[in-house]
Motif scaffolding. Sequence first.
Motif, PDB file in Angstrom:
ATOM      1  N   VAL A 121       0.340  -8.974   4.745  1.00 25.92           N
ATOM      2  CA  VAL A 121       0.722  -7.902   3.840  1.00 25.92           C
ATOM      3  C   VAL A 121       2.228  -7.698   3.930  1.00 25.92           C
ATOM      4  CG1 VAL A 121       0.476  -5.434   3.397  1.00 25.92           C
ATOM      5  CG2 VAL A 121      -1.511  -6.766   4.082  1.00 25.92           C
ATOM      6  N   ASP A 122       2.876  -7.607   2.766  1.00 26.32           N
ATOM      7  CA  ASP A 122       4.316  -7.371   2.731  1.00 26.32           C
ATOM      8  C   ASP A 122       4.673  -5.900   2.600  1.00 26.32           C
ATOM      9  OD1 ASP A 122       5.064 -10.110   2.868  1.00 26.32           O
ATOM     10  OD2 ASP A 122       4.605 -10.324   0.744  1.00 26.32           O
ATOM     11  N   LEU A 123       3.759  -5.118   2.043  1.00 29.42           N
ATOM     12  CA  LEU A 123       4.052  -3.717   1.770  1.00 29.42           C
ATOM     13  C   LEU A 123       2.762  -2.911   1.875  1.00 29.42           C
ATOM     14  CD1 LEU A 123       6.110  -1.571   0.595  1.00 29.42           C
ATOM     15  CD2 LEU A 123       5.258  -2.239  -1.652  1.00 29.42           C
ATOM     16  N   VAL A 124       2.842  -1.765   2.537  1.00 29.21           N
ATOM     17  CA  VAL A 124       1.713  -0.839   2.611  1.00 29.21           C
ATOM     18  C   VAL A 124       2.157   0.472   1.981  1.00 29.21           C
ATOM     19  CG1 VAL A 124       0.126   0.415   4.109  1.00 29.21           C
ATOM     20  CG2 VAL A 124       0.873  -1.888   4.747  1.00 29.21           C
ATOM     21  N   ILE A 125       1.347   0.960   1.053  1.00 29.29           N
ATOM     22  CA  ILE A 125       1.657   2.233   0.406  1.00 29.29           C
ATOM     23  C   ILE A 125       0.439   3.146   0.489  1.00 29.29           C
ATOM     24  CG2 ILE A 125       3.391   1.284  -1.162  1.00 29.29           C
ATOM     25  CD1 ILE A 125       1.212   1.374  -3.354  1.00 29.29           C
ATOM     26  N   SER A 126       0.714   4.422   0.428  1.00 32.88           N
ATOM     27  CA  SER A 126      -0.341   5.413   0.356  1.00 32.88           C
ATOM     28  C   SER A 126       0.275   6.683  -0.210  1.00 32.88           C
ATOM     29  CB  SER A 126      -0.942   5.679   1.732  1.00 32.88           C
ATOM     30  OG  SER A 126      -2.030   6.573   1.618  1.00 32.88           O
ATOM     31  N   SER A 127      -0.382   7.244  -1.173  1.00 28.38           N
ATOM     32  CA  SER A 127       0.106   8.470  -1.794  1.00 28.38           C
ATOM     33  C   SER A 127      -1.042   9.465  -1.883  1.00 28.38           C
ATOM     34  CB  SER A 127       0.648   8.153  -3.193  1.00 28.38           C
ATOM     35  OG  SER A 127       1.063   9.331  -3.837  1.00 28.38           O
ATOM     36  N   LEU A 128      -0.841  10.626  -1.320  1.00 25.03           N
ATOM     37  CA  LEU A 128      -1.840  11.695  -1.390  1.00 25.03           C
ATOM     38  C   LEU A 128      -3.163  11.335  -0.739  1.00 25.03           C
ATOM     39  CD1 LEU A 128      -1.151  12.780  -5.086  1.00 25.03           C
ATOM     40  CD2 LEU A 128      -0.256  13.825  -3.002  1.00 25.03           C
ATOM     41  N   ALA A 129      -3.111  10.563   0.356  1.00 30.25           N
ATOM     42  CA  ALA A 129      -4.354  10.188   1.020  1.00 30.25           C
ATOM     43  C   ALA A 129      -4.294  10.374   2.534  1.00 30.25           C
ATOM     44  CB  ALA A 129      -4.708   8.737   0.693  1.00 30.25           C
ATOM     45  N   LEU A 130      -3.239   9.934   3.170  1.00 31.61           N
ATOM     46  CA  LEU A 130      -3.187   9.951   4.636  1.00 31.61           C
ATOM     47  C   LEU A 130      -3.241  11.350   5.221  1.00 31.61           C
ATOM     48  CD1 LEU A 130      -0.597   7.148   5.424  1.00 31.61           C
ATOM     49  CD2 LEU A 130      -3.083   7.023   5.452  1.00 31.61           C
ATOM     50  N   HIS A 131      -2.779  12.330   4.491  1.00 33.70           N
ATOM     51  CA  HIS A 131      -2.789  13.690   5.023  1.00 33.70           C
ATOM     52  C   HIS A 131      -4.211  14.227   5.211  1.00 33.70           C
ATOM     53  CE1 HIS A 131      -2.954  14.368   0.670  1.00 33.70           C
ATOM     54  NE2 HIS A 131      -3.559  15.507   0.960  1.00 33.70           N
ATOM     55  N   HIS A 132      -5.199  13.565   4.625  1.00 31.41           N
ATOM     56  CA  HIS A 132      -6.593  13.985   4.797  1.00 31.41           C
ATOM     57  C   HIS A 132      -7.178  13.529   6.136  1.00 31.41           C
ATOM     58  CE1 HIS A 132      -7.113  15.562   0.768  1.00 31.41           C
ATOM     59  NE2 HIS A 132      -6.558  14.477   0.285  1.00 31.41           N
ATOM     60  N   LEU A 133      -6.524  12.589   6.793  1.00 30.72           N
ATOM     61  CA  LEU A 133      -7.041  12.071   8.066  1.00 30.72           C
ATOM     62  C   LEU A 133      -6.800  13.046   9.207  1.00 30.72           C
ATOM     63  CD1 LEU A 133      -5.775   8.370   8.005  1.00 30.72           C
ATOM     64  CD2 LEU A 133      -8.077   9.192   7.498  1.00 30.72           C
ATOM     65  N   PRO A 134      -7.736  13.111  10.155  1.00 34.66           N
ATOM     66  CA  PRO A 134      -7.474  13.890  11.385  1.00 34.66           C
ATOM     67  C   PRO A 134      -6.297  13.263  12.150  1.00 34.66           C
ATOM     68  CG  PRO A 134      -9.814  13.287  11.221  1.00 34.66           C
ATOM     69  CD  PRO A 134      -9.084  12.536  10.139  1.00 34.66           C
ATOM     70  N   SER A 135      -5.616  14.063  12.928  1.00 36.62           N
ATOM     71  CA  SER A 135      -4.430  13.593  13.663  1.00 36.62           C
ATOM     72  C   SER A 135      -4.718  12.364  14.508  1.00 36.62           C
ATOM     73  CB  SER A 135      -3.876  14.709  14.539  1.00 36.62           C
ATOM     74  OG  SER A 135      -3.381  15.746  13.731  1.00 36.62           O
ATOM     75  N   ALA A 136      -5.849  12.337  15.187  1.00 34.09           N
ATOM     76  CA  ALA A 136      -6.184  11.187  16.040  1.00 34.09           C
ATOM     77  C   ALA A 136      -6.313   9.912  15.214  1.00 34.09           C
ATOM     78  CB  ALA A 136      -7.474  11.445  16.804  1.00 34.09           C
ATOM     79  N   ASP A 137      -6.884  10.008  14.032  1.00 33.45           N
ATOM     80  CA  ASP A 137      -7.017   8.830  13.163  1.00 33.45           C
ATOM     81  C   ASP A 137      -5.659   8.374  12.641  1.00 33.45           C
ATOM     82  OD1 ASP A 137      -9.726   8.807  13.574  1.00 33.45           O
ATOM     83  OD2 ASP A 137     -10.245   9.638  11.597  1.00 33.45           O
ATOM     84  N   LYS A 138      -4.774   9.314  12.359  1.00 38.06           N
ATOM     85  CA  LYS A 138      -3.422   8.946  11.927  1.00 38.06           C
ATOM     86  C   LYS A 138      -2.712   8.162  13.032  1.00 38.06           C
ATOM     87  CE  LYS A 138      -2.782  12.963   9.002  1.00 38.06           C
ATOM     88  NZ  LYS A 138      -2.117  14.266   8.882  1.00 38.06           N
ATOM     89  N   ARG A 139      -2.822   8.629  14.271  1.00 38.39           N
ATOM     90  CA  ARG A 139      -2.192   7.922  15.387  1.00 38.39           C
ATOM     91  C   ARG A 139      -2.755   6.509  15.520  1.00 38.39           C
ATOM     92  NH1 ARG A 139      -2.166  13.120  17.449  1.00 38.39           N
ATOM     93  NH2 ARG A 139      -4.193  12.930  18.484  1.00 38.39           N
ATOM     94  N   THR A 140      -4.054   6.350  15.369  1.00 37.08           N
ATOM     95  CA  THR A 140      -4.685   5.030  15.443  1.00 37.08           C
ATOM     96  C   THR A 140      -4.180   4.140  14.311  1.00 37.08           C
ATOM     97  OG1 THR A 140      -6.668   5.957  16.455  1.00 37.08           O
ATOM     98  CG2 THR A 140      -6.889   3.797  15.396  1.00 37.08           C
ATOM     99  N   LEU A 141      -4.117   4.681  13.135  1.00 38.08           N
ATOM    100  CA  LEU A 141      -3.675   3.897  11.968  1.00 38.08           C
ATOM    101  C   LEU A 141      -2.241   3.428  12.130  1.00 38.08           C
ATOM    102  CD1 LEU A 141      -4.519   2.953   9.115  1.00 38.08           C
ATOM    103  CD2 LEU A 141      -3.535   5.076   8.255  1.00 38.08           C
ATOM    104  N   TYR A 142      -1.377   4.290  12.644  1.00 39.09           N
ATOM    105  CA  TYR A 142       0.036   3.948  12.785  1.00 39.09           C
ATOM    106  C   TYR A 142       0.331   3.057  13.989  1.00 39.09           C
ATOM    107  CZ  TYR A 142       1.004   7.441   9.203  1.00 39.09           C
ATOM    108  OH  TYR A 142       1.048   8.158   8.043  1.00 39.09           O
ATOM    109  N   SER A 143      -0.617   2.924  14.901  1.00 44.72           N
ATOM    110  CA  SER A 143      -0.335   2.118  16.092  1.00 44.72           C
ATOM    111  C   SER A 143      -0.614   0.649  15.855  1.00 44.72           C
ATOM    112  CB  SER A 143      -1.170   2.592  17.269  1.00 44.72           C
ATOM    113  OG  SER A 143      -2.551   2.435  17.005  1.00 44.72           O
TER     114      SER A 143
END
Length: 86
Positions: free
Chosen positions: A64-86
């Motif tokens: 993947v060259d580019l990852v985008i997300s608009s109006l979606a990631l803020h719905h994730l719980p904090s722990a899931d955001k940390r997992t996604l970004y790691s």
Amino acid sequence: LELGCGTGNVALALTHVFSQVRLTAVDLSGPMLQACEQKVSAKVLSFTGLETDFLSVSLPDASVDLVISSLALHHLPSADKRTLYS
């Protein structure tokens, strides 16, 4: 890769900036994926729709060259955001 593609408005906008798009779109909603595909399929080289949650997406390294997300990631719980970004 678009996480939470919805109806494809952001993906469609990107086709005006990038001419050689191979889009992998992720959404929990099958109807949203279908709407996205209908909106962008004539403008992209390929379309792959994945009806799943963000954390279940498994793609090869450097595919993947580019990852985008608009109006979606803020719905994730904090722990899931940390997992996604790691």
